[in-house]
Motif scaffolding. Structure first.
Motif, PDB file in Angstrom:
ATOM      1  N   VAL A 111       0.817  -1.201   0.000  1.00  0.00           N
ATOM      2  CA  VAL A 111       0.000   0.000   0.000  1.00  0.00           C
ATOM      3  C   VAL A 111       0.857   1.260   0.000  1.00  0.00           C
ATOM      4  O   VAL A 111       0.438   2.291  -0.499  1.00  0.00           O
ATOM      5  CB  VAL A 111      -1.026   0.036   1.162  1.00  0.00           C
ATOM      6  N   GLU A 112       2.042   1.168   0.576  1.00  0.00           N
ATOM      7  CA  GLU A 112       2.886   2.353   0.581  1.00  0.00           C
ATOM      8  C   GLU A 112       4.348   1.939   0.678  1.00  0.00           C
ATOM      9  O   GLU A 112       4.697   0.998   1.387  1.00  0.00           O
ATOM     10  CB  GLU A 112       2.516   3.259   1.771  1.00  0.00           C
ATOM     11  N   HIS A 128      -1.100   6.889   2.859  1.00  0.00           N
ATOM     12  CA  HIS A 128      -2.196   5.934   2.759  1.00  0.00           C
ATOM     13  C   HIS A 128      -2.954   5.893   4.087  1.00  0.00           C
ATOM     14  O   HIS A 128      -2.337   5.922   5.154  1.00  0.00           O
ATOM     15  CB  HIS A 128      -1.637   4.552   2.420  1.00  0.00           C
ATOM     16  N   TYR A 168      -4.235   3.524   5.637  1.00  0.00           N
ATOM     17  CA  TYR A 168      -3.824   2.388   6.469  1.00  0.00           C
ATOM     18  C   TYR A 168      -2.528   2.712   7.199  1.00  0.00           C
ATOM     19  O   TYR A 168      -2.405   2.468   8.406  1.00  0.00           O
ATOM     20  CB  TYR A 168      -3.662   1.152   5.582  1.00  0.00           C
ATOM     21  N   CYS A 192      -9.823  -1.543  -4.446  1.00  0.00           N
ATOM     22  CA  CYS A 192      -8.807  -1.357  -3.415  1.00  0.00           C
ATOM     23  C   CYS A 192      -9.051  -2.352  -2.286  1.00  0.00           C
ATOM     24  O   CYS A 192     -10.166  -2.433  -1.768  1.00  0.00           O
ATOM     25  CB  CYS A 192      -8.878   0.080  -2.886  1.00  0.00           C
ATOM     26  N   ARG A 198     -10.547  -0.999   1.102  1.00  0.00           N
ATOM     27  CA  ARG A 198     -11.754  -0.168   1.127  1.00  0.00           C
ATOM     28  C   ARG A 198     -12.772  -0.595   2.190  1.00  0.00           C
ATOM     29  O   ARG A 198     -13.505   0.228   2.718  1.00  0.00           O
ATOM     30  CB  ARG A 198     -12.425  -0.158  -0.244  1.00  0.00           C
ATOM     31  N   CYS A 205     -11.710   1.287   5.263  1.00  0.00           N
ATOM     32  CA  CYS A 205     -11.138   2.616   5.087  1.00  0.00           C
ATOM     33  C   CYS A 205     -12.188   3.684   5.377  1.00  0.00           C
ATOM     34  O   CYS A 205     -13.347   3.556   4.990  1.00  0.00           O
ATOM     35  CB  CYS A 205     -10.633   2.742   3.651  1.00  0.00           C
ATOM     36  N   CYS A 261     -13.464   3.340  -5.118  1.00  0.00           N
ATOM     37  CA  CYS A 261     -12.566   2.382  -4.479  1.00  0.00           C
ATOM     38  C   CYS A 261     -12.975   0.942  -4.769  1.00  0.00           C
ATOM     39  O   CYS A 261     -12.133   0.052  -4.827  1.00  0.00           O
ATOM     40  CB  CYS A 261     -12.538   2.592  -2.972  1.00  0.00           C
ATOM     41  N   PRO A 286      -6.470   0.936  -7.180  1.00  0.00           N
ATOM     42  CA  PRO A 286      -5.617   2.117  -7.259  1.00  0.00           C
ATOM     43  C   PRO A 286      -4.222   1.786  -7.780  1.00  0.00           C
ATOM     44  O   PRO A 286      -3.666   0.739  -7.457  1.00  0.00           O
ATOM     45  CB  PRO A 286      -5.562   2.623  -5.816  1.00  0.00           C
ATOM     46  N   CYS A 328      -3.436   4.611  -3.540  1.00  0.00           N
ATOM     47  CA  CYS A 328      -4.702   5.135  -3.012  1.00  0.00           C
ATOM     48  C   CYS A 328      -5.250   6.125  -4.032  1.00  0.00           C
ATOM     49  O   CYS A 328      -4.499   6.849  -4.679  1.00  0.00           O
ATOM     50  CB  CYS A 328      -4.498   5.825  -1.660  1.00  0.00           C
ATOM     51  N   HIS A 329      -6.580   6.151  -4.170  1.00  0.00           N
ATOM     52  CA  HIS A 329      -7.178   7.051  -5.154  1.00  0.00           C
ATOM     53  C   HIS A 329      -7.129   8.513  -4.722  1.00  0.00           C
ATOM     54  O   HIS A 329      -7.280   9.407  -5.530  1.00  0.00           O
ATOM     55  CB  HIS A 329      -8.647   6.672  -5.388  1.00  0.00           C
ATOM     56  N   ASN A 339      -4.745  10.354  -3.352  1.00  0.00           N
ATOM     57  CA  ASN A 339      -3.470  11.033  -3.170  1.00  0.00           C
ATOM     58  C   ASN A 339      -2.950  11.504  -4.508  1.00  0.00           C
ATOM     59  O   ASN A 339      -2.913  10.742  -5.468  1.00  0.00           O
ATOM     60  CB  ASN A 339      -2.454  10.079  -2.548  1.00  0.00           C
TER      61      ASN A 339
END
Lengths: 328, 308
Positions: free
Chosen positions: A239-240, A253, A255, A293, A296, A299, A306, A311, A324-325, A327
């Motif tokens: 995710v990141e 993100h 999360y 995602c 989601r 989230c 999402c 994403p 992520c959508h 950012n």
């Protein structure tokens, strides 16, 4: 420290077949997506921290890199060679450059072998013709390096404490002078003061031997201490991915933001006033992951898009990518 | 004074820095075994019986196939145990010296038991460890073969083998060895399944140790505890099987003998008041079996994983 890229993982995916109870032998097994489409690169002397909750694929990622579990697709490029395409015997010569440290220090040592034999095993496996006196000298040398007295060579694992056992495990990983060590939660079975010792030992060794580390943990403060880069996994998806400082100062993100807000701060005043982002619900089943995602379902920012679109990884800053959508 | 103390401290430091031998799990187990009185005494009695079967012949006056014509047919009156006549354990109905025959029987029975158990242990351990470690389809096929062999009645096959191919010690070995490794392989496979997911096996795999070396260096040594226990319990089982076969009259061939054959002869003549013909072989038989079981029990306690 050199900046030569030694390991590149491209779109690595690992699936497991899961057959549920009562299935007929000819029923097609369900696929469990343990690791999904993960890419990153690692240079000599760098540390990649991998964090995420239990069952998010941290250990599977590590095992796929060393070919302990078969990868479905993707590439693991080690110094220009794709390891996944190599046969077992061809991969053998790269094995000595990638070593691993395990979670349970005692269980990772054979109870019937003494410490000298355990540490020497990789050496004897890859260089069987090494004379006995050289083996002994190398073992003694590496034991000094990890802070063990060399008069302990004839002892057996059950005579040691957890921290010492982990040092033995590190010594075994170091004896072949590897370029990369994968640490699979090396400190989570140890108590806090020993954790610090082991982490500092790893950092010292890294500096001394120009090692690259992949450091898997679920304790964010430990990861922050040791890592140069941090990857956050959720349900097998990245995710990141960002430099250690970036991820702590500007987590992008939702999360990651929640994870970082959950790290306790050893100052009661700050801790009291801290805003905690709570994640509701449970981890969804990796056999049947949510559409779009994966995060989601839990989230706070989740919207229609999402569930429809997965994403993309976007760079929000230099070497800081997020899936992520929301950012830009 | 202070100088002397300094030297002492230096000596102590030197002693400490010598690489002391560690206590392996085997050493620990041996200490625990020695603390078990029944097992230790049994071990000594068994060793005494074994050494008796090797030293005993030097004191024998009669060989095991020699017939004392005086005692022949009148064992109840002439062939009783006595030191003057040289028949320390008496004679059998044919006038043969029971002392020599018991020694001969002890040798054969123990040899059958120990050799049979070693065959079972070696074959069973390697088979079970390979099957358990490789897993998957190989495991399935190997274990189904064991299933099929297990479903054949053991005694029946043994008796058939001896009837068809003639009575001989060799055949007895083949028959017993062929079938007694099955249980062993099952036990070993189960234990291997436990072991192969341990992290030290994974560590060896990551290092690049070959499968064969992993089995021989990491799996088998960790299985030896359970194997040792099972082997000591297997020996009396095989001795019993051999005795049973001999009791039926199918085992070893005359003039060789075994405990079972001797007990059979002794039991057949019990009504002629020659009870020593039964009691001497029976005593050896029962005492040895007890010893084996006590040793097995002691080993199990000593190697119990709970105490580790």
């Amino acid at each position: 420290m050199s900046n030569q890229t030694i390991l590149e993982v491209e779109n690595l995916t690992v699936n497991f077949d899961v057959s549920s109870e009562g299935d007929m032998p000819w029923t097609k097994a369900k696929k469990l997506q343990a690791v999904n489409d993960i890419s990153f690169s690692l240079s000599a002397g760098e540390t990649l921290g991998v964090v995420g909750e239990s069952g998010c694929g941290k250990s599977t990622l590590a095992r796929a890199i060393v070919k302990m579990v078969p990868a479905e697709s993707g590439k693991v490029v080690w110094l220009g060679n794709d390891l996944l395409g190599l046969s077992h015997s061809e991969a053998r010569q790269y094995r000595k450059q990638i070593q691993m440290i395990f979670q349970d220090p005692l269980a990772s040592l054979n109870p019937r072998m003494n410490i000298g034999e355990i540490i020497a095993e990789p050496l004897r496996t890859h260089y069987p013709k090494t004379p006995e006196s050289d083996v002994k000298a190398r073992v003694r040398d590496v034991m000094h390096k990890v802070g063990l007295l060399d008069n302990l060579v004839n002892r057996y694992p059950h005579e040691f404490s957890g921290g010492q056992c982990q040092r033995i495990g590190i010594a075994r990983a170091l004896i072949l002078k590897p370029k990369l060590i994968i640490c699979d939660e090396p400190v989570s079975a140890l108590d806090v003061s020993i954790q610090a010792q082991v982490v500092n030992l790893l950092m010292d060794l890294q500096e001394e031997m120009d090692l690259a580390l992949i450091f898997i943990a679920h304790d964010l403060s430990v990861v922050k201490h040791i890592s140069t880069k941090i990857m956050v996994l959720y349900l097998g998806n990245m995710v990141e991915l960002a430099n250690s400082n970036d991820i702590y100062q500007s987590p992008s993100h939702p999360y990651t933001q929640a994870l970082i807000s959950a790290v306790p701060i050893p100052d009661p005043n700050v801790e009291k006033n801290k805003e905690l982002i709570l994640i509701e619900g449970d981890l969804p089943s990796p056999i049947n992951p949510p559409s779009g995602c994966v995060f989601r379902t839990r989230c706070q920012k989740a919207q229609d898009i999402c569930s429809q679109q997965k994403p993309e990884y976007k760079e929000v800053a230099t070497s800081h990518s997020v899936a992520c959508h929301f950012n830009d | 004074m202070i100088v002397a103390n300094k030297n002492k401290i230096k000596d102590m430091a030197d002693n400490l820095s010598e690489s002391g031998a560690g206590r392996s799990l085997w050493k620990d187990a041996r200490i625990r075994f020695m603390q078990n009185k029944a097992a230790t005494i049994s071990l000594f009695i068994l060793l005494a019986i074994v050494s008796f079967s090797f030293i005993g012949p030097y004191f024998a006056v009669w060989s095991y196939e020699q017939i004392d014509w005086n005692a022949m047919g009148s064992a109840a009156r002439v062939g009783m145990p006595s030191i003057e006549s040289g028949h320390f354990f008496g004679t059998d109905d044919l006038g043969r010296d029971l002392y020599s025959r018991v020694i001969q029987g002890t040798q054969i029975s123990l040899m059958v038991g120990v050799l049979g158990a070693s065959v079972a242990v070696i074959v069973g351990t390697l088979y079970g460890a390979t099957s358990g470690y490789l897993g998957g389809k190989t495991d399935q096929i190997m274990m189904r073969i064991v299933d099929i062999l297990m479903s054949i009645p053991y005694m029946f096959v043994l008796i058939l083998l001896l009837v068809v191919f003639g009575r001989s010690i060799g055949m007895l070995f083949i028959g017993i060895g062929l079938l007694s490794w099955l249980d062993m392989s099952r036990i070993v496979r189960g234990q291997t399944l436990n072991l192969k997911n341990m992290e030290f096996i994974e560590a060896a795999k990551v290092t690049g140790v070959s499968d064969f070396k992993i089995i021989t260096r990491h799996i088998v040594p960790n299985l030896l505890g359970i194997v040792a226990v099972y082997a000591t319990l297997l020996v009396p089982g095989i001795i019993l099987a051999e005795s049973f076969i001999s009791f039926l009259g199918l085992g070893v061939q005359e003039p060789s003998t075994s405990w079972g054959a001797l007990i059979k002869e002794g039991a057949g003549t019990i009504s002629y008041e020659t009870e020593w013909q039964l009691l001497f072989p029976l005593a050896f038989f029962v005492v040895s079996l007890f010893c084996f079981y006590f040793i097995g029990d002691g080993l199990r306690d000593a190697l119990d994983p709970k105490d580790r």
